[in-house]
Design a protein around this motif. Structure first.
Motif, PDB file in Angstrom:
ATOM      1  N   ASP A 333       7.756  44.857  21.779  1.00 44.17           N
ATOM      2  CA  ASP A 333       7.487  43.430  21.717  1.00 44.17           C
ATOM      3  C   ASP A 333       8.429  42.705  21.102  1.00 44.17           C
ATOM      4  N   VAL A 334       8.699  41.239  21.594  1.00 47.21           N
ATOM      5  CA  VAL A 334       9.725  40.337  21.113  1.00 47.21           C
ATOM      6  C   VAL A 334       9.028  39.635  20.077  1.00 47.21           C
ATOM      7  N   VAL A 335       9.863  39.095  19.171  1.00 47.37           N
ATOM      8  CA  VAL A 335       9.432  38.402  18.056  1.00 47.37           C
ATOM      9  C   VAL A 335       9.495  36.806  18.633  1.00 47.37           C
ATOM     10  N   ARG A 336       8.470  35.942  18.368  1.00 51.93           N
ATOM     11  CA  ARG A 336       8.388  34.720  18.559  1.00 51.93           C
ATOM     12  C   ARG A 336       9.413  33.811  17.542  1.00 51.93           C
ATOM     13  N   ALA A 337       9.999  32.886  18.188  1.00 49.68           N
ATOM     14  CA  ALA A 337      10.996  32.114  17.462  1.00 49.68           C
ATOM     15  C   ALA A 337      10.054  31.215  16.770  1.00 49.68           C
ATOM     16  N   ASN A 338      10.773  30.613  15.804  1.00 50.25           N
ATOM     17  CA  ASN A 338      10.030  29.551  15.029  1.00 50.25           C
ATOM     18  C   ASN A 338      10.143  28.229  15.508  1.00 50.25           C
ATOM     19  N   SER A 339      11.226  28.003  16.331  1.00 50.44           N
ATOM     20  CA  SER A 339      11.454  26.593  16.777  1.00 50.44           C
ATOM     21  C   SER A 339      12.265  26.614  18.020  1.00 50.44           C
ATOM     22  N   MET A 340      12.476  25.378  18.708  1.00 50.47           N
ATOM     23  CA  MET A 340      13.195  25.279  19.762  1.00 50.47           C
ATOM     24  C   MET A 340      14.794  25.389  19.411  1.00 50.47           C
ATOM     25  N   SER A 341      15.203  24.789  18.319  1.00 46.60           N
ATOM     26  CA  SER A 341      16.498  24.969  17.916  1.00 46.60           C
ATOM     27  C   SER A 341      16.529  26.677  17.896  1.00 46.60           C
ATOM     28  N   GLU A 342      15.752  27.256  16.962  1.00 43.92           N
ATOM     29  CA  GLU A 342      16.144  28.687  16.864  1.00 43.92           C
ATOM     30  C   GLU A 342      16.357  29.603  18.177  1.00 43.92           C
ATOM     31  N   ILE A 343      15.537  29.499  19.191  1.00 43.13           N
ATOM     32  CA  ILE A 343      15.731  30.058  20.617  1.00 43.13           C
ATOM     33  C   ILE A 343      16.935  29.591  21.181  1.00 43.13           C
ATOM     34  N   LEU A 344      17.095  28.199  21.244  1.00 48.23           N
ATOM     35  CA  LEU A 344      18.249  27.766  21.907  1.00 48.23           C
ATOM     36  C   LEU A 344      19.555  28.316  21.173  1.00 48.23           C
ATOM     37  N   ASN A 345      19.688  28.635  19.830  1.00 46.93           N
ATOM     38  CA  ASN A 345      20.787  29.192  19.318  1.00 46.93           C
ATOM     39  C   ASN A 345      20.910  30.610  18.979  1.00 46.93           C
ATOM     40  N   ALA A 346      19.819  31.354  19.568  1.00 42.48           N
ATOM     41  CA  ALA A 346      19.647  32.851  19.347  1.00 42.48           C
ATOM     42  C   ALA A 346      20.778  33.576  19.543  1.00 42.48           C
ATOM     43  N   THR A 347      21.114  34.614  18.384  1.00 42.57           N
ATOM     44  CA  THR A 347      22.300  35.461  18.586  1.00 42.57           C
ATOM     45  C   THR A 347      22.001  36.856  18.181  1.00 42.57           C
ATOM     46  N   GLY A 348      22.970  37.613  18.425  1.00 43.30           N
ATOM     47  CA  GLY A 348      22.550  39.234  18.151  1.00 43.30           C
ATOM     48  C   GLY A 348      22.541  39.858  19.261  1.00 43.30           C
ATOM     49  N   THR A 349      22.965  41.285  19.181  1.00 43.02           N
ATOM     50  CA  THR A 349      22.995  41.886  20.158  1.00 43.02           C
ATOM     51  C   THR A 349      22.197  43.338  20.308  1.00 43.02           C
ATOM     52  N   SER A 350      21.208  43.537  19.414  1.00 47.10           N
ATOM     53  CA  SER A 350      20.661  44.539  19.247  1.00 47.10           C
ATOM     54  C   SER A 350      19.242  44.283  19.728  1.00 47.10           C
ATOM     55  N   THR A 351      18.167  45.116  20.137  1.00 53.18           N
ATOM     56  CA  THR A 351      17.090  44.876  20.711  1.00 53.18           C
ATOM     57  C   THR A 351      16.041  44.053  19.743  1.00 53.18           C
ATOM     58  N   SER A 352      16.252  44.258  18.522  1.00 53.73           N
ATOM     59  CA  SER A 352      15.480  43.599  17.604  1.00 53.73           C
ATOM     60  C   SER A 352      15.818  42.045  17.612  1.00 53.73           C
ATOM     61  N   ASP A 353      16.977  41.602  18.043  1.00 51.27           N
ATOM     62  CA  ASP A 353      17.423  40.305  18.146  1.00 51.27           C
ATOM     63  C   ASP A 353      16.777  39.523  19.198  1.00 51.27           C
ATOM     64  N   ALA A 354      16.090  40.097  19.973  1.00 50.91           N
ATOM     65  CA  ALA A 354      15.343  39.418  21.180  1.00 50.91           C
ATOM     66  C   ALA A 354      14.303  38.426  20.545  1.00 50.91           C
ATOM     67  N   ARG A 355      14.223  37.288  21.061  1.00 52.08           N
ATOM     68  CA  ARG A 355      13.124  36.308  20.809  1.00 52.08           C
ATOM     69  C   ARG A 355      12.589  35.442  22.100  1.00 52.08           C
ATOM     70  N   TYR A 356      11.566  34.714  21.718  1.00 57.41           N
ATOM     71  CA  TYR A 356      10.955  34.031  22.798  1.00 57.41           C
ATOM     72  C   TYR A 356      10.353  32.650  21.990  1.00 57.41           C
TER      73      TYR A 356
END
Length: 419
Positions: A333-356
């Motif tokens: 399961d992928v975690v839902r981002a809290n905002s447009m800004s969060e998803i557009l600036n998402a970072t990280g390299t582990s599976t837990s960093d995935a967002r939608y």
């Protein structure tokens, strides 16, 4: 295995292979192709293509009619629309232009801008290009020879791709009332990016593996691009009576910055599905695995290590957003981002960093999925009310490769174990 083949329009090699497989059923399996390869001729890379999926047995004519019907429905929903080609004129609701097969030249490339068609390019010339294959399939126009390829998408982004596999010169004539300027970007794929504007119109030209220069004379402004294995694309910010301009601006900037590497438009209707896929970063590939109501699955891959965003555009009949969405990456399961800004600036390299993150514009659902690292992954988007459904096999509407355009929309193969 027993195979039944209905209505084939395909290259002579595949015809011979399929006919041989009828006489020698084990041959295809032995060659590592299997039943799926018999029904999906898109190969390993569906990028910049259009596809159709159905679980029904259809004749060639029925498939053509159904594709046209679904493109018309897609047009009503502003996802994409059918495109026509007649005697050098390409006509769609979102794009319109003329194409000279002898010279490979596009003239009067015009796009949907509110209630009017706006001419963005006077002409686009590609050196040493004589189109040997010209096809209109689903929502896309394709022209190619052994070393050149032009692909135009009849959707609200008016996406245009020009690609070469050898040394080539590309010249674009820009109307004098447009402003074009080079912009700085963190995009690691594109060498040069230009923003092109007029009033509220905003577009971008991205160039990979090419050197660009300007020329201004009495006839107008020209953008010249030279290079080897050059990839050039044009994309506009969709414009419908000022609807969702702010969100579209964010998406446009994310494409320019290289954050969004692909955009996939999918529609499911009465058990059939159709898609329009477009790649902005050619180092990433995608393959639609299946699409049923309330569930879309695809595979993505790259040798790059950086995380990237995939943009999905869906209508409410495809994914019912009144129910809770679920996005999975490789079954997690992928975690839902809290905002447009969060998803557009998402970072990280582990599976837990995935967002939608999802939002609606003019009745369409836009869903951004951040994949934090790459090799090969599976993305699944579903509504919690989704039924299990029966996975359907994609019937290729277009196979697009340098030097070959194979139309396999009329192929249906049904396999079963002989009792």
């Amino acid at each position: 295995m027993k195979s039944k083949i209905i209505g084939i329009v395909i290259s002579s090699f595949l015809v011979a292979l399929l006919l041989t497989s009828l006489a020698m059923p084990g041959l295809v399996q032995a060659m590592g192709m299997g039943q799926t390869a018999q029904t999906n001729f898109c190969g390993d890379n569906d990028q910049n293509s259009s596809g159709f999926q159905s679980g029904k047995q259809m004749t060639q004519e029925q498939i053509r009619e159904r594709i046209m019907e679904m493109c018309q429905i897609g047009l009503q929903r502003r996802l994409f629309g059918p495109i026509e080609y007649d005697n050098g004129t390409v006509t769609g609701f979102f794009i319109k232009f003329n194409f000279n097969e002898s010279t490979g030249t596009i003239t009067n490339y015009s796009v949907r801008y509110g209630n009017e068609m706006l001419r963005v390019f006077d002409n686009i010339e590609v050196s040493d290009f004589t189109a040997k294959n010209v096809k209109v399939v689903g929502s896309i126009f394709v022209a190619s020879d052994e070393t050149h390829r032009i692909i135009a998408h009849n959707n609200p982004t008016a996406l245009l791709h020009v690609m070469t596999n050898s040394s080539a010169e590309i010249s674009i004539a820009i109307p004098e009332d447009f402003k074009i300027e080079q912009i700085n970007s963190n995009n690691t794929c594109l060498d040069t990016i230009y923003r092109i504007t007029k009033d509220d119109f905003v577009g971008a030209i991205g160039i990979s593996n090419g050197t660009a220069s300007f020329e201004e004379n009495e006839e107008g402004t020209y953008l010249h691009v030279s290079g080897n294995d050059t990839h050039l694309f044009f994309r506009m910010r969709p414009y419908f009576q000022e609807t969702g301009l702010s969100m579209h601006a964010h998406l446009m900037n994310a494409v320019i910055e290289g954050r969004i590497c692909a955009e996939i438009r999918v529609m499911v209707h009465n058990g059939d599905a159709i898609y329009d896929a477009q790649i902005y970063d050619h180092r990433y590939t995608l393959r639609i695995v299946s699409a049923v109501q309330n569930r879309v699955t695809l595979q993505v891959a790259s040798e790059q290590h950086e995380g990237r965003l995939f943009l999905f555009v869906l209508d409410n009949d495809t994914i019912n957003v009144s129910n809770q969405l679920r996005v999975k990456l490789d079954g997690n399961d992928v975690v839902r981002a809290n905002s447009m800004s969060e998803i557009l600036n998402a970072t990280g390299t582990s599976t837990s960093d995935a967002r939608y993150y999802g939002f609606e514009i003019d009745g369409l659902q836009y869903l951004l999925v951040y994949v934090p690292h790459f090799s090969e992954h599976t993305i699944e988007i579903s509504s919690l009310s989704a039924s299990s459904g029966i996975p359907l096999t994609w019937i290729a509407v277009a196979v697009i490769g340098i030097g070959a355009v194979v139309i396999a929309a009329a192929v249906l193969v049904k396999g079963g174990r002989k009792q």
